[in-house]
Design a protein around this motif. Structure first.
Motif, short mmCIF file in Angstrom:
data_model
loop_
_atom_site.label_atom_id
_atom_site.label_comp_id
_atom_site.label_asym_id
_atom_site.label_seq_id
_atom_site.Cartn_x
_atom_site.Cartn_y
_atom_site.Cartn_z
N ILE A 1 0.83 -1.21 0.00
CA ILE A 1 0.00 0.00 0.00
C ILE A 1 0.86 1.26 0.00
CG2 ILE A 1 -1.92 1.22 1.06
CD1 ILE A 1 -2.62 -1.31 2.57
N SER A 2 0.73 2.06 -1.04
CA SER A 2 1.39 3.37 -1.12
C SER A 2 0.34 4.47 -1.02
CB SER A 2 2.14 3.50 -2.45
OG SER A 2 3.14 2.52 -2.58
N ILE A 3 0.80 5.68 -0.80
CA ILE A 3 -0.10 6.83 -0.72
C ILE A 3 0.05 7.67 -1.98
CG2 ILE A 3 -0.69 8.93 0.52
CD1 ILE A 3 0.34 7.57 3.06
N LYS A 4 -1.06 7.93 -2.64
CA LYS A 4 -1.08 8.86 -3.76
C LYS A 4 -2.30 9.76 -3.65
CE LYS A 4 -2.75 9.09 -7.78
NZ LYS A 4 -2.97 10.56 -7.85
N PRO A 5 -2.12 11.00 -3.26
CA PRO A 5 -3.27 11.90 -3.12
C PRO A 5 -3.93 12.19 -4.45
CG PRO A 5 -1.30 12.77 -2.02
CD PRO A 5 -0.86 11.64 -2.89
N ASN A 6 -5.17 12.64 -4.39
CA ASN A 6 -5.85 13.16 -5.57
C ASN A 6 -5.26 14.53 -5.92
OD1 ASN A 6 -7.52 10.90 -5.50
ND2 ASN A 6 -9.01 11.93 -4.19
N PHE A 7 -5.62 15.05 -7.07
CA PHE A 7 -5.06 16.34 -7.49
C PHE A 7 -6.15 17.20 -8.11
CE2 PHE A 7 -4.83 13.65 -11.19
CZ PHE A 7 -5.01 14.48 -12.28
N VAL A 8 -5.86 18.49 -8.21
CA VAL A 8 -6.78 19.45 -8.82
C VAL A 8 -6.11 20.03 -10.06
CG1 VAL A 8 -7.94 21.67 -8.56
CG2 VAL A 8 -7.94 20.04 -6.67
N ASP A 9 -6.78 19.90 -11.19
CA ASP A 9 -6.27 20.41 -12.45
C ASP A 9 -7.45 20.74 -13.36
OD1 ASP A 9 -3.81 20.84 -14.13
OD2 ASP A 9 -4.90 19.42 -15.43
N PRO A 10 -7.46 21.92 -13.97
CA PRO A 10 -6.42 22.93 -13.93
C PRO A 10 -6.35 23.65 -12.60
CG PRO A 10 -8.32 23.76 -15.12
CD PRO A 10 -8.60 22.30 -14.84
#
Length: 440
Positions: free
Chosen positions: A196-205
């Motif tokens: 299990i790794s951590i990858k946050p969500n993102f906001v784009d643009p």
């Protein structure tokens, strides 16, 4: 790189659907060949009366999906498969198609479905972890999924079947959790910690930092019981009409909330309904703070919190679940005791009445976005995950020893050396918690 991205969309579009679309677009824009494989829960409406038994079987094992997906994999020969959601129409049989075709699998954990049939650890207006403590069949007693014991039993049967088959522990090579809190919960539930790794969500643009008059507080999200909206309005009732509140969103609780506001004379509370994304960002830029009173853990990283950071808007949120990881008290916002309207009102007043503190928090919120939640940062983490997963699977097939531990990404980064488009190298945690329960 050729990537197959899998998602079973929901009848009511939500954050998971947005993340799926954004990641597909992100990878395509970077020049990768992306093949989308989707099905929709709108298909559920086709299964009425006598066909409900067929739907129940498909939820546990959809043979048609396995066959169809296996053909796609053998035809396309992708480097990796990235799964977002298989519930309901796809079923976990899709992972067995990946095994048949010898394709590495990455799975994003958007919610807690693998350890809680209801997916949110929320029941009767409060957090509930009985399935984590006693097993998923405890949920049938309460009819947690859609208020139905039969429907809940189907979900519990699906989870139990695939735990026994080892689908989660054996056939998924890497899991991506959006927050450290979610990672800890899945480890408690039995998922292998080293996967299990951590990858946050993102906001784009990037919506850009707001520079408006910041003349109101803001709430954004679905108007449903788990979102803590009764606590929100109770806090505003205790504040009188001194602080304007704008509420963006719609849902089953809207009539109740509007009635409450009318009965308590909350003339400064405005219900704006569902807005387009740009309009929501404009509202975020004009807000002095985002109030996020959720009563549940929030399995996926709430996009509204990340959007607030992008706009330089501090967040006042419940002190539990994912919000403990996302918001640093006194830096990017404030925490309040979950369900405590008086404490929430106090924290709102603190933010409202201290412009110097507010200015500092606005800057820190924007910095948090730039460090952790941009498209460039997300792309960097996705590519590292794919490449690491592919290497591990190749080594296993060749019989070479390999360190199967997956790094747990921290939500801070440092410019140690150039790495991808963002120029940041993620920190890697050297220690690994021990699962409390059986492997899934």
């Amino acid at each position: 790189m050729k990537i197959v991205i899998v998602h079973n969309t929901y009848q009511q579009p939500g954050g998971e659907d947005i993340v799926f679309r954004h990641e597909c677009d992100l990878l395509k824009s970077a020049g990768h060949e992306v093949i989308e494989y989707t099905r929709s829960n709108d298909e559920v409406s086709q299964y009425v009366s006598v066909r409900q038994l067929v739907l129940a079987k498909k939820t546990i094992w959809a043979s048609d999906t396995r066959k169809e997906f296996r053909k796609l994999l053998l035809r396309e020969r992708p480097d990796v498969v990235h799964v977002h959601n298989t519930f309901v129409m796809m079923s976990p049989s899709i992972y067995w198609a990946c095994r048949d075709a010898h394709v590495p699998v990455v799975q994003t954990l958007h919610n807690y479905r693998l350890i809680c049939p209801e997916a949110k650890f929320f029941r009767d207006g409060k957090v509930c972890e009985e399935c984590l403590e006693h097993g998923v069949w405890r949920s049938v007693r309460y009819g947690c999924f859609q208020g139905s014991t039969k429907a809940t039993a189907v979900v519990a049967a699906m989870l139990t079947t695939h735990r026994l088959l080892g689908t989660w522990s054996r056939l998924i090579d890497t899991f991506l959790a959006p927050t450290e809190f979610a990672r800890r919960k899945f480890i408690e539930g039995g998922l292998p910690a080293d996967k299990i790794s951590i990858k946050p969500n993102f906001v784009d643009p990037d919506p850009g930092e707001g520079n408006g008059d910041r003349s109101y507080a803001l709430s954004v999200g679905r108007l449903s019981p788990e979102k803590g909206l009764r606590t929100l309005l109770a806090a505003w009732a205790s504040l009188g009409n001194s602080i304007p509140l704008h509420i963006v969103g719609d849902g089953p609780m809207r009539p109740e909330l509007e009635q409450y506001a009318q009965q308590h004379g909350l003339s400064n509370v405005r219900f704006l309904g569902r807005l387009a994304w740009k309009e929501t960002m404009d509202a975020m830029k004009g807000a002095r703070c985002l109030v996020f009173p959720s009563g549940c853990y929030e399995g996926a990283l709430p996009l509204s919190v990340v959007e607030a950071f992008a706009c330089g808007t501090p967040v006042i949120a419940s002190r539990h679940g994912a919000m403990q990881d996302l918001i640093t008290d006194g830096s990017t916002g404030r925490h309040f005791t979950p369900g405590d309207a008086k404490d929430l009102a106090s924290k709102v007043q603190q933010v409202w009445m201290n412009p110097l503190d507010l200015d500092a928090m606005r800057k820190q919120a924007r910095r948090a976005y730039e460090a952790n939640y941009t498209a460039a940062r997300s792309y960097e983490l996705l590519m590292d995950t794919y490449e690491r997963t592919i290497r591990t699977c190749e080594a296993r097939r060749e019989g070479r020893a390999t360190d199967r531990r997956s790094p747990a990404w921290q939500l801070e980064s440092q410019p140690e050396k150039s790495y991808g488009a963002s120029g940041f190298r993620p920190k890697i945690s050297p220690s690994w918690p021990t699962p409390r329960n059986r492997d899934l």
